[in-house]
Write a protein that holds these residues in place. Structure first.
Motif, mmCIF file in Angstrom:
data_model
loop_
_atom_site.group_PDB
_atom_site.id
_atom_site.type_symbol
_atom_site.label_atom_id
_atom_site.label_comp_id
_atom_site.label_asym_id
_atom_site.label_seq_id
_atom_site.Cartn_x
_atom_site.Cartn_y
_atom_site.Cartn_z
ATOM 1 N N UNK A 1 2.328 -10.472 -7.375
ATOM 2 C CA UNK A 1 1.484 -9.386 -6.932
ATOM 3 C C UNK A 1 1.220 -9.484 -5.439
ATOM 4 N N UNK A 2 0.929 -10.655 -4.931
ATOM 5 C CA UNK A 2 0.658 -10.778 -3.494
ATOM 6 C C UNK A 2 1.902 -10.462 -2.668
ATOM 7 N N UNK A 3 3.085 -10.731 -3.217
ATOM 8 C CA UNK A 3 4.316 -10.391 -2.498
ATOM 9 C C UNK A 3 4.442 -8.879 -2.347
ATOM 10 N N UNK B 1 4.161 -4.166 1.184
ATOM 11 C CA UNK B 1 3.648 -2.822 1.486
ATOM 12 C C UNK B 1 3.059 -2.748 2.890
ATOM 13 N N UNK B 2 2.464 -3.831 3.363
ATOM 14 C CA UNK B 2 1.936 -3.858 4.734
ATOM 15 C C UNK B 2 3.090 -3.913 5.727
ATOM 16 N N UNK B 3 4.056 -4.757 5.470
ATOM 17 C CA UNK B 3 5.195 -4.895 6.390
ATOM 18 C C UNK B 3 5.999 -3.602 6.508
ATOM 19 N N UNK B 4 6.062 -2.817 5.443
ATOM 20 C CA UNK B 4 6.816 -1.564 5.487
ATOM 21 C C UNK B 4 5.947 -0.384 5.924
ATOM 22 N N UNK C 1 -6.180 -3.539 4.618
ATOM 23 C CA UNK C 1 -7.320 -3.338 3.719
ATOM 24 C C UNK C 1 -6.871 -2.764 2.372
ATOM 25 N N UNK C 2 -5.960 -1.792 2.402
ATOM 26 C CA UNK C 2 -5.459 -1.202 1.162
ATOM 27 C C UNK C 2 -4.690 -2.229 0.337
ATOM 28 N N UNK C 3 -3.907 -3.044 0.990
ATOM 29 C CA UNK C 3 -3.131 -4.066 0.284
ATOM 30 C C UNK C 3 -4.042 -5.106 -0.362
#
Length: 55
Positions: free
Chosen positions: A1-3, A8-11, A17-19
């Protein structure tokens, strides 16, 4: 899940905050589902009744 949250942040699909929120909600939910699987129909966790005053 953390991956998934990191990806999602990197892309740029999500802010940090959303992640974090997404990972926290999914982590809580997975724990809840596991608890229900271990004890279907249980009305409490630990020593306090479900929906009881936790202090």
């Amino acid at each position: 899940m953390s991956a998934d949250a990191i990806a999602s942040v990197r892309s740029a699909e999500a802010s940090v905050e959303e992640a974090i929120l997404h990972a926290a909600v999914h982590g809580w939910y997975e724990g809840h589902v596991q608890g229900e699987d271990e004890c279907p129909g249980c009305g409490f966790r630990g020593e306090l009744p479900k929906h009881g005053n936790r202090g």
